[in-house]
Scaffold this motif. Structure first.
Motif, short mmCIF file in Angstrom:
data_model
loop_
_atom_site.label_atom_id
_atom_site.label_comp_id
_atom_site.label_asym_id
_atom_site.label_seq_id
_atom_site.Cartn_x
_atom_site.Cartn_y
_atom_site.Cartn_z
N SER A 116 -6.41 -1.01 -1.29
CA SER A 116 -6.53 -0.33 -2.57
C SER A 116 -4.79 -1.07 -2.64
O SER A 116 -4.02 -0.92 -4.56
CB SER A 116 -6.43 1.06 -2.00
N ASN A 117 -3.94 -1.03 -2.09
CA ASN A 117 -2.95 -1.05 -2.45
C ASN A 117 -2.94 -3.02 -3.55
O ASN A 117 -1.43 -2.92 -3.92
CB ASN A 117 -1.26 -1.33 -1.18
N TYR A 118 -3.41 -3.72 -3.21
CA TYR A 118 -3.54 -5.25 -3.55
C TYR A 118 -4.29 -4.77 -5.04
O TYR A 118 -3.53 -5.47 -6.16
CB TYR A 118 -4.24 -5.93 -2.15
N LYS A 119 -4.90 -4.28 -5.10
CA LYS A 119 -5.39 -3.47 -6.69
C LYS A 119 -4.85 -3.22 -7.52
O LYS A 119 -4.43 -3.16 -8.41
CB LYS A 119 -6.70 -2.29 -6.00
N GLU A 120 -3.67 -2.04 -6.27
CA GLU A 120 -2.81 -0.81 -7.82
C GLU A 120 -2.18 -1.94 -7.72
O GLU A 120 -1.51 -1.94 -9.53
CB GLU A 120 -2.25 -0.17 -6.31
N VAL A 121 -1.56 -3.15 -6.86
CA VAL A 121 -0.58 -4.20 -7.60
C VAL A 121 -0.63 -4.80 -9.10
O VAL A 121 -0.60 -5.25 -9.57
CB VAL A 121 0.16 -4.78 -6.60
N PHE B 215 5.67 1.60 0.50
CA PHE B 215 5.60 0.84 1.33
C PHE B 215 4.94 -0.11 0.97
O PHE B 215 5.01 -1.99 1.81
CB PHE B 215 7.00 1.24 2.47
N GLY B 216 3.59 0.02 1.66
CA GLY B 216 2.34 -0.10 1.57
C GLY B 216 2.06 -0.97 0.50
O GLY B 216 1.99 -1.86 0.48
N HIS B 217 2.60 -0.13 -0.55
CA HIS B 217 1.97 -0.88 -2.71
C HIS B 217 3.53 -1.81 -2.22
O HIS B 217 3.77 -3.69 -2.96
CB HIS B 217 3.09 0.20 -3.34
N ALA B 218 4.89 -2.13 -2.08
CA ALA B 218 5.87 -2.98 -1.42
C ALA B 218 5.46 -4.02 -1.19
O ALA B 218 5.64 -4.90 -1.29
CB ALA B 218 6.89 -2.59 -1.53
N LEU C 260 11.65 -5.75 -8.28
CA LEU C 260 10.46 -4.66 -8.47
C LEU C 260 10.18 -4.31 -7.23
O LEU C 260 9.90 -3.08 -6.52
CB LEU C 260 8.93 -5.03 -8.72
N ILE C 261 9.94 -4.61 -5.51
CA ILE C 261 9.86 -4.67 -4.53
C ILE C 261 10.76 -3.88 -4.09
O ILE C 261 10.63 -2.50 -3.39
CB ILE C 261 9.82 -5.59 -3.83
N TYR C 262 11.73 -3.71 -4.30
CA TYR C 262 12.99 -3.36 -3.55
C TYR C 262 13.01 -1.92 -4.74
O TYR C 262 12.56 -0.92 -4.08
CB TYR C 262 14.19 -4.18 -4.09
N ARG C 263 12.76 -1.65 -5.55
CA ARG C 263 12.22 -0.35 -5.47
C ARG C 263 11.63 0.17 -5.44
O ARG C 263 11.74 1.87 -5.06
CB ARG C 263 12.64 -0.62 -7.69
N VAL C 264 10.36 -0.32 -5.40
CA VAL C 264 8.47 0.35 -5.38
C VAL C 264 8.71 0.77 -3.80
O VAL C 264 8.41 2.32 -2.98
CB VAL C 264 7.89 -0.90 -5.25
N ALA C 265 9.23 0.13 -2.74
CA ALA C 265 9.70 -0.08 -1.68
C ALA C 265 10.97 1.63 -1.39
O ALA C 265 10.73 2.66 -0.76
CB ALA C 265 10.34 -1.04 -0.77
#
Lengths: 287, 441
Positions: free
Chosen positions: A48-53, A257-260, A246-251
């Motif tokens: 689901s994290n990959y799907k969200e990305v 963390f999962g999404h990032a 983007l990774i920094y902001r999401v995490a």
């Protein structure tokens, strides 16, 4: 195990262990995290994290921004780096001093240099607008270098171009110094010009170095964070948002963390595929 | 003779070794009883607050000799990044300084310790009854406490430059209404050296950092009588005539009137610099504006005026955002009891009054907040701030765990309006749609 194998183990063992600890383990942990929910101690959520990305509307913009940034920055690094390396390879007075001076942008701590640039690029009080508007009247009003979407991207490309050419220059200079002088002499005897020397001697001899440098520069530029974070923080309105920011902001801002890590793993996979293709081309070339 | 000497050396050396070992053992026992309490926060990196905290540290350690308090200053922008890494790595500090917007998102991600048992131990309702009730909204998540409010913070004080006001022929007071605010800014904004570029601005607007941009814009909306959320907190209500009036006025200060430098370029350091240098005449800021300004430019002594932020045309009552600072204990903290001792120490009279008169943060302890020393303070910042505290209301969207994304949505739409990529109507409509999606989920 024979003696040679034991020697290899003794010499390479610590290196392999370090690489596993420093590179391998974090990668495995990140990969695992990308299948977990956000927050700490959350459960398995599958893909689901990959799907969200992949379904995130901002992904297209971030990909476009990153490709633009990488493409133009690397082009700038090679144009400036190659040109300066060729100049510095000539016999001239003060060559050593010039080499050090030209390396300075690469040696200055990234955040320090970028903060300086944020002053230079300030619309109201920056020295760049003071020169092009107040002194030279090249523009009709001060330019919004960091506050206009198009110019903000140009600004970060410029600053990274300034900072990053040093690496290309050093690598190419090392390569140039390895080219046998006899090849140039032979071309001169045959009546070849400077341009012929560049295309028929210099570039072919530098091919391997250029390809390795290009690959490394591209990877580093893909991952680049400091300049973007300090100058624009991905703004205005996400016009300079890259994968790194983007990774920094999401995490760290959204605590996802999962999404990032899913974004980070996708970026890693993309760069790995690029690396594999690249290595194959290089190996084919050297054969 | 030599034999007895040799024996003497042997015995002496054995006694010496035993003594050294014994000293070592006793020293270890002594060391083991002493706790090092790690306290992390951004105020510890600021000049005046760090001095106050240092004094309080000495007092605290005197009362609690078994505790050594170790400060871990951290830049404001890193205040969330560092503890997250530390908590994930199993080495968090024992006490964390948190803003009003940090506790609930952190708690929702399991990063903070539930403090209910500590609250109970401290007296439960008797303990919470001592503190200003609205502040607990920032520390409650799913009915449990995850922080202790130690300060009330007002960020919507309007600081103005008295010299610039005087030169523009304006009275020595902050504008009271938006129309007066616009009039003041227009009188001050000038191209003094006739080079085609404005070099004196009437005001400075926060637009570069998402957190600041969102908070200040929402404050303007509240001071125009707008409502942010419905009762259930699942619908964003700013897309109304009052909300649109706010967004239009706020963005047109730049897009139309040019009475501020480009807001997208203005962050904390830039605003501080421009105000201190006398380039921007008015700025909304917290009480730290005055000491920071004087540190940057001592010539501003006597030139700093302060008042409340102006009220919008649709406002019916005076209102301000009530914000706060809390102390939390991260998940995995080693010394919970000692951490609680430090936190409750910060609620004692001395600490509360040091913050109030040292850095103009208001006490969270009701008794002290209503004391004559505060209510009758002569300091202008205290007086202006106190009025705002009395009329303060909690910004409800800060209480949503999705606040970081909400803040980002507000910031992006605000910037779109400033860049004239979208009309104020479209920006507000998109902002509402994005936030409704976040808070409805």
């Amino acid at each position: 195990m024979n003696r040679k194998q034991r020697e290899l183990l003794v010499f390479f063992g610590p290196l392999i262990i370090t690489l596993i600890a420093v590179l391998g383990l974090p990668l495995i942990i990140a990969f695992r995290q990308s299948f977990l929910g956000d927050g700490i101690n959350t459960g398995f959520v599958g893909l689901s994290n990959y799907k969200e990305v992949l379904l995130d509307p901002i992904l297209g913009k971030v990909l476009r921004n990153t490709l633009l940034f990488v493409g133009f920055s690397v082009l700038l690094h090679f144009t400036i780096g190659l040109g300066l390396a060729m100049l510095l390879n000539l016999e001239m007075r003060g060559r050593k001093i010039f080499r050090i001076l030209l390396l300075l942008p690469w040696l200055i701590p990234p955040v320090v240099g970028t903060l300086g640039w944020s002053w230079v690029l300030s619309k109201e009080w920056g020295i760049l607008n003071a020169i092009i508007f107040h002194q030279l009247h090249l523009v009709s009003s001060p330019l919004p270098w960091l506050t206009s979407p198009g110019l903000a991207m140009l600004s970060i490309i410029m600053v990274w171009g300034w900072r990053g050419y040093g690496f290309v220059m050093v690598m190419v200079l090392a390569g140039l110094q390895g080219i046998p002088v006899e090849q140039y002499e032979a071309l001169a005897i045959d009546g070849g010009s400077g341009i012929d020397a560049f295309f028929y001697i210099t570039l072919p001899n530098l091919r391997f170095i250029l390809m390795v440098t290009l690959f490394l520069d591209m990877v580093w530029t893909f991952q680049h964070f400091d300049i973007i974070k300090v100058l624009t923080d991905g703004g205005p309105v996400n016009s300079t948002e890259m994968f790194s920011t983007l990774i920094y902001r999401v995490a760290f801002r959204f605590f996802e963390f999962g999404h990032a890590t899913a974004i980070a793993i996708l970026l890693f996979l993309g760069l790995s595929i690029l690396g594999v293709i690249y290595v194959r081309i290089v190996l084919r070339g050297t054969e | 003779m030599f034999a007895s000497l040799k024996k003497m050396v042997k015995v002496s050396s054995r006694i010496f070794v035993v003594l050294v070992l014994s000293l070592g053992v006793f020293a270890q026992i002594g060391l083991a009883e002493k706790i090092t309490l790690r306290f992390q926060g951004w105020r510890l990196a600021e000049t005046i607050p760090s001095r106050i905290y240092e004094e309080l540290r000495l007092d605290f350690e005197k009362i609690n000799p078994e505790i050594t308090l170790k400060f871990e200053p951290v830049p404001y922008d890193d205040r969330l990044v560092k503890p997250q890494s530390q908590i994930a790595g199993g080495a968090p500090p024992d006490v964390l300084m948190m803003t009003e917007a940090d506790v609930i998102p952190f708690a929702s991600q399991g990063l903070l310790m539930n403090l209910d048992s500590l609250y109970e131990r401290e007296g439960g309702k008797e303990f919470t009854g001592k503190l200003l009730e609205p502040l607990f909204d920032f520390d409650l998540y799913k009915g449990s406490y995850y922080g202790v409010p130690v300060e009330v913070v007002i960020i919507e004080l309007l600081f103005y430059n008295k010299r610039m006001f005087r030169e523009a022929g304006l009275p020595d007071r902050a504008p009271l209404t938006w129309s007066e605010f616009l009039h003041y800014t227009q009188k001050i904004t000038k191209d003094t050296d006739q080079d085609g570029v404005i070099d004196k601005y009437g005001c400075l607007l926060w637009g570069k950092a998402p957190g600041d941009a969102a908070k200040f814009f929402v404050g303007w909306a509240l001071r125009n009588g707008a409502t942010l959320l419905d009762e259930k907190g699942t619908k964003f209500l700013l897309n109304t005539p009052k909300g649109l009036e706010t967004l239009r006025f706020y963005t047109e200060l730049w897009t139309q009137h040019k009475v501020t430098p480009d807001p997208i370029d203005l962050d904390f350091p830039a605003i501080g610099r421009l105000y201190a240098q006398g380039i921007g005449a008015m700025v909304q800021h917290g009480p730290w504006c005055k000491p920071l300004t004087l540190e940057a430019n001592p010539d501003m002594e006597g030139q700093i005026g302060v008042g409340a932020s102006p009220l919008g045309p649709s406002a019916k009552t005076n209102v301000a955002q009530l914000l706060g600072m809390s102390m939390s204990i991260p998940r995995g903290a080693k010394h919970v009891d000692a951490a609680w001792k430090w936190i409750t120490f910060l609620l004692e009279d001395k600490a509360q009054m040091e913050f109030a008169f040292g850095i103009n943060f208001f006490p969270s302890v009701k008794r002290l907040l209503k004391s004559p020393r505060i209510t009758e303070a002569e300091d202008l910042i205290m007086r202006a701030g106190f009025d705002m505290v009395l009329n303060g209301q909690v910004n409800q969207i800060l209480l949503n765990p999705q606040y970081p994304k909400i803040e980002r949505a507000i910031w992006e739409e605000l910037q779109s309006a400033w860049l004239e990529q979208k009309s104020p109507e479209k920006a507000l409509s998109d902002m509402t749609a994005r936030i409704d999606k976040l808070i409805g989920s």
